[in-house]
Scaffold this motif. Structure first.
Motif, PDB file in Angstrom:
ATOM      1  N   LEU A   1       0.827  -1.202   0.000  1.00 40.39           N
ATOM      2  CA  LEU A   1       0.000   0.000   0.000  1.00 40.39           C
ATOM      3  C   LEU A   1       0.869   1.262   0.000  1.00 40.39           C
ATOM      4  O   LEU A   1       0.613   2.205  -0.760  1.00 40.39           O
ATOM      5  N   LEU A   2       1.892   1.282   0.819  1.00 42.62           N
ATOM      6  CA  LEU A   2       2.785   2.448   0.848  1.00 42.62           C
ATOM      7  C   LEU A   2       3.543   2.592  -0.465  1.00 42.62           C
ATOM      8  O   LEU A   2       3.802   3.708  -0.923  1.00 42.62           O
ATOM      9  N   GLY A   3       3.906   1.466  -1.090  1.00 45.19           N
ATOM     10  CA  GLY A   3       4.601   1.508  -2.368  1.00 45.19           C
ATOM     11  C   GLY A   3       3.746   2.030  -3.495  1.00 45.19           C
ATOM     12  O   GLY A   3       4.264   2.495  -4.513  1.00 45.19           O
ATOM     13  N   VAL A   4       2.439   1.955  -3.350  1.00 44.54           N
ATOM     14  CA  VAL A   4       1.536   2.492  -4.369  1.00 44.54           C
ATOM     15  C   VAL A   4       1.125   3.924  -4.031  1.00 44.54           C
ATOM     16  O   VAL A   4       1.084   4.787  -4.905  1.00 44.54           O
ATOM     17  N   VAL A   5       0.840   4.183  -2.772  1.00 44.31           N
ATOM     18  CA  VAL A   5       0.303   5.486  -2.367  1.00 44.31           C
ATOM     19  C   VAL A   5       1.360   6.582  -2.437  1.00 44.31           C
ATOM     20  O   VAL A   5       1.082   7.681  -2.951  1.00 44.31           O
ATOM     21  N   ILE A   6       2.552   6.324  -1.944  1.00 41.69           N
ATOM     22  CA  ILE A   6       3.578   7.377  -1.885  1.00 41.69           C
ATOM     23  C   ILE A   6       3.958   7.881  -3.280  1.00 41.69           C
ATOM     24  O   ILE A   6       3.942   9.101  -3.513  1.00 41.69           O
ATOM     25  N   PRO A   7       4.283   7.010  -4.257  1.00 40.63           N
ATOM     26  CA  PRO A   7       4.575   7.556  -5.594  1.00 40.63           C
ATOM     27  C   PRO A   7       3.376   8.260  -6.231  1.00 40.63           C
ATOM     28  O   PRO A   7       3.532   9.266  -6.919  1.00 40.63           O
TER      29      PRO A   7
ATOM     30  N   VAL B   1       0.942   9.960  -4.732  1.00 38.25           N
ATOM     31  CA  VAL B   1       0.808  11.285  -4.129  1.00 38.25           C
ATOM     32  C   VAL B   1       1.915  12.217  -4.620  1.00 38.25           C
ATOM     33  O   VAL B   1       1.651  13.388  -4.932  1.00 38.25           O
ATOM     34  N   LEU B   2       3.135  11.706  -4.731  1.00 33.12           N
ATOM     35  CA  LEU B   2       4.227  12.549  -5.210  1.00 33.12           C
ATOM     36  C   LEU B   2       4.018  12.984  -6.654  1.00 33.12           C
ATOM     37  O   LEU B   2       4.289  14.138  -7.011  1.00 33.12           O
ATOM     38  N   TYR B   3       3.528  12.079  -7.521  1.00 36.31           N
ATOM     39  CA  TYR B   3       3.266  12.456  -8.902  1.00 36.31           C
ATOM     40  C   TYR B   3       2.124  13.456  -9.002  1.00 36.31           C
ATOM     41  O   TYR B   3       2.149  14.345  -9.856  1.00 36.31           O
ATOM     42  N   ILE B   4       1.118  13.332  -8.153  1.00 35.99           N
ATOM     43  CA  ILE B   4       0.027  14.299  -8.160  1.00 35.99           C
ATOM     44  C   ILE B   4       0.539  15.676  -7.744  1.00 35.99           C
ATOM     45  O   ILE B   4       0.234  16.692  -8.374  1.00 35.99           O
ATOM     46  N   ILE B   5       1.350  15.720  -6.695  1.00 37.27           N
ATOM     47  CA  ILE B   5       1.926  16.996  -6.246  1.00 37.27           C
ATOM     48  C   ILE B   5       2.809  17.587  -7.334  1.00 37.27           C
ATOM     49  O   ILE B   5       2.760  18.792  -7.613  1.00 37.27           O
ATOM     50  N   TRP B   6       3.622  16.749  -7.977  1.00 35.79           N
ATOM     51  CA  TRP B   6       4.497  17.200  -9.051  1.00 35.79           C
ATOM     52  C   TRP B   6       3.662  17.765 -10.207  1.00 35.79           C
ATOM     53  O   TRP B   6       3.981  18.817 -10.770  1.00 35.79           O
ATOM     54  N   GLY B   7       2.570  17.094 -10.571  1.00 32.09           N
ATOM     55  CA  GLY B   7       1.715  17.573 -11.650  1.00 32.09           C
ATOM     56  C   GLY B   7       1.050  18.889 -11.316  1.00 32.09           C
ATOM     57  O   GLY B   7       0.943  19.772 -12.175  1.00 32.09           O
ATOM     58  N   VAL B   8       0.604  19.046 -10.086  1.00 29.91           N
ATOM     59  CA  VAL B   8      -0.017  20.307  -9.673  1.00 29.91           C
ATOM     60  C   VAL B   8       1.004  21.439  -9.715  1.00 29.91           C
ATOM     61  O   VAL B   8       0.697  22.560 -10.145  1.00 29.91           O
TER      62      VAL B   8
END
Length: 54
Positions: free
Chosen positions: A23-29, A31-38
């Motif tokens: 779950l952490l291996g899926v959620v952390i990347p 969230v980071l890609y969403i933040i990067w896209g924003v």
């Protein structure tokens, strides 16, 4: 005779829980890609229409 029940450390319990690691291996990347896209979207230049010819 006392039983040999040693307390497991937090990190041993953490690393033994494979579903939590997945779950952490899926959620952390994600969230980071969403933040990067924003951040990329926020830094994009705005469109300014060209001036009409007189």
């Amino acid at each position: 005779m006392a039983e040999g029940k040693d307390k497991m450390s937090f990190w041993q319990v953490f690393y033994d829980d494979i579903s939590l690691l997945f779950l952490l291996g899926v959620v952390i990347p994600t969230v980071l890609y969403i933040i990067w896209g924003v951040m990329e979207y926020a830094n994009a230049p705005t469109y300014t229409p060209p001036m009409p010819a007189p």
